[in-house]
Scaffold this motif. Structure first.
Motif, PDB file in Angstrom:
ATOM      1  N   ASP A 122     -48.921  31.450 -22.133  1.00 28.72           N
ATOM      2  CA  ASP A 122     -49.859  31.046 -23.174  1.00 28.72           C
ATOM      3  C   ASP A 122     -50.437  32.295 -23.833  1.00 28.72           C
ATOM      4  OD1 ASP A 122     -51.914  30.047 -24.717  1.00 28.72           O
ATOM      5  OD2 ASP A 122     -52.909  28.980 -23.088  1.00 28.72           O
ATOM      6  N   ALA A 123     -50.232  32.440 -25.127  1.00 28.52           N
ATOM      7  CA  ALA A 123     -50.683  33.644 -25.835  1.00 28.52           C
ATOM      8  C   ALA A 123     -52.199  33.768 -25.889  1.00 28.52           C
ATOM      9  CB  ALA A 123     -50.121  33.661 -27.254  1.00 28.52           C
TER      10      ALA A 123
ATOM     11  N   LEU B  10     -49.936  32.450 -35.069  1.00 31.73           N
ATOM     12  CA  LEU B  10     -51.345  32.073 -34.976  1.00 31.73           C
ATOM     13  C   LEU B  10     -51.595  30.728 -35.646  1.00 31.73           C
ATOM     14  CD1 LEU B  10     -53.130  35.478 -35.674  1.00 31.73           C
ATOM     15  CD2 LEU B  10     -52.786  34.337 -33.473  1.00 31.73           C
ATOM     16  N   SER B  11     -50.833  30.425 -36.687  1.00 29.74           N
ATOM     17  CA  SER B  11     -51.002  29.151 -37.395  1.00 29.74           C
ATOM     18  C   SER B  11     -50.487  27.963 -36.594  1.00 29.74           C
ATOM     19  CB  SER B  11     -50.289  29.206 -38.752  1.00 29.74           C
ATOM     20  OG  SER B  11     -48.959  29.662 -38.612  1.00 29.74           O
ATOM     21  N   MET B  12     -49.923  28.225 -35.411  1.00 27.94           N
ATOM     22  CA  MET B  12     -49.424  27.147 -34.550  1.00 27.94           C
ATOM     23  C   MET B  12     -50.127  27.094 -33.201  1.00 27.94           C
ATOM     24  SD  MET B  12     -45.321  27.328 -35.211  1.00 27.94           S
ATOM     25  CE  MET B  12     -45.123  25.674 -34.548  1.00 27.94           C
TER      26      MET B  12
ATOM     27  N   THR C 286     -56.104  34.370 -28.972  1.00 32.38           N
ATOM     28  CA  THR C 286     -54.884  35.174 -28.990  1.00 32.38           C
ATOM     29  C   THR C 286     -55.175  36.562 -29.542  1.00 32.38           C
ATOM     30  OG1 THR C 286     -53.455  33.235 -29.229  1.00 32.38           O
ATOM     31  CG2 THR C 286     -52.547  35.352 -29.937  1.00 32.38           C
ATOM     32  N   ILE C 287     -55.989  36.635 -30.583  1.00 30.35           N
ATOM     33  CA  ILE C 287     -56.349  37.934 -31.149  1.00 30.35           C
ATOM     34  C   ILE C 287     -57.101  38.768 -30.118  1.00 30.35           C
ATOM     35  CG2 ILE C 287     -57.753  39.089 -32.892  1.00 30.35           C
ATOM     36  CD1 ILE C 287     -57.079  36.720 -34.770  1.00 30.35           C
ATOM     37  N   ALA C 288     -58.060  38.149 -29.436  1.00 28.59           N
ATOM     38  CA  ALA C 288     -58.828  38.869 -28.420  1.00 28.59           C
ATOM     39  C   ALA C 288     -57.924  39.318 -27.276  1.00 28.59           C
ATOM     40  CB  ALA C 288     -59.947  37.978 -27.890  1.00 28.59           C
ATOM     41  N   ALA C 289     -56.991  38.452 -26.859  1.00 31.04           N
ATOM     42  CA  ALA C 289     -56.081  38.787 -25.761  1.00 31.04           C
ATOM     43  C   ALA C 289     -55.149  39.923 -26.160  1.00 31.04           C
ATOM     44  CB  ALA C 289     -55.275  37.555 -25.357  1.00 31.04           C
TER      45      ALA C 289
END
Length: 218
Positions: free
Chosen positions: A103-104, A127-129, A136-139
């Motif tokens: 999981d991203a 990201l759009s999905m 995800t950005i933070a990870a």
């Protein structure tokens, strides 16, 4: 079933058949991917992670462009990973590419890849999905090495395109569980501040897509 498990099942269902024609059809509207890969400038001996690697198309192209780097691909769909593994093997990039299911929005890079950090992370039209895409950005920023950079290309707000085009595009994308993230710039600005990182954000093709680069300080 967990939220991640539910999303994985959804993606497997959506792409179990589509994965075979995905690259042939998406090349006409997933704009900006190749220029993003060109802008990675992966260092020799460096490590590059793609979140939401799908069919492996981007990993194959990036591995060709940066033959002295090592590549890693994460995707929540086992069906897509099967296709990615074949693409990587057929291109001869197998020894330099490692794939993992995950999981991203929440992943353990050390456990999945044996790597604690990466010189480059990129996310191409994923990201759009992804539900909870902000995580995800933070990870991604959390696994960037000092001086490393996060590269993103995805659908934009279509702010300078005709209203009718925007309506039709978004209705069509929704059939594939794709939702342009209109708050992308604001979220990236916020996460960049938290990470004390610099942000470059560009709107492409009259707002059809966006290209962002977040660079951590060395």
């Amino acid at each position: 079933m967990t939220a991640a498990g539910s999303h994985a099942a959804l993606m497997d269902g959506v792409y179990r058949r589509q994965r075979h024609i995905y690259d042939a059809t998406r090349k006409y509207y997933l704009l900006g991917r190749d220029s993003m890969i060109a802008g990675l400038r992966a260092p020799d001996g460096g490590t590059v992670l793609e979140l939401g690697c799908g069919t492996g198309r981007n990993l194959v192209l990036a591995a060709r462009r940066y033959p002295k780097a090592r590549f890693f691909g994460l995707d929540i769909s086992t069906a897509m990973l099967e296709t990615a593994a074949r693409a990587v093997a057929q291109d001869g990039a197998g020894p330099r590419v490692k794939l993992a299911q995950g999981d991203a929005t929440a992943f353990n890079a050390q456990a999945l890849f044996g790597e604690a950090g990466f010189d480059r992370v990129f996310v191409s039209y994923s990201l759009s999905m992804i539900p909870g895409w902000e995580k995800t950005i933070a990870a991604a920023l959390a696994v960037l090495k000092p001086g490393g950079s996060l590269h993103i290309v995805d659908f934009g707000r279509q702010e300078r395109l005709p209203a009718w085009f925007k309506r039709l595009l978004r209705a069509w994308l929704a059939k594939f569980h794709v939702t342009p993230r209109d708050a992308m710039a604001e979220v990236l600005e916020s996460e960049s501040r938290k990470a004390h990182a610099s942000l470059s954000f560009r709107s492409l093709f009259r707002g059809y897509a966006v290209h962002a680069v977040v660079t951590r300080p060395a």
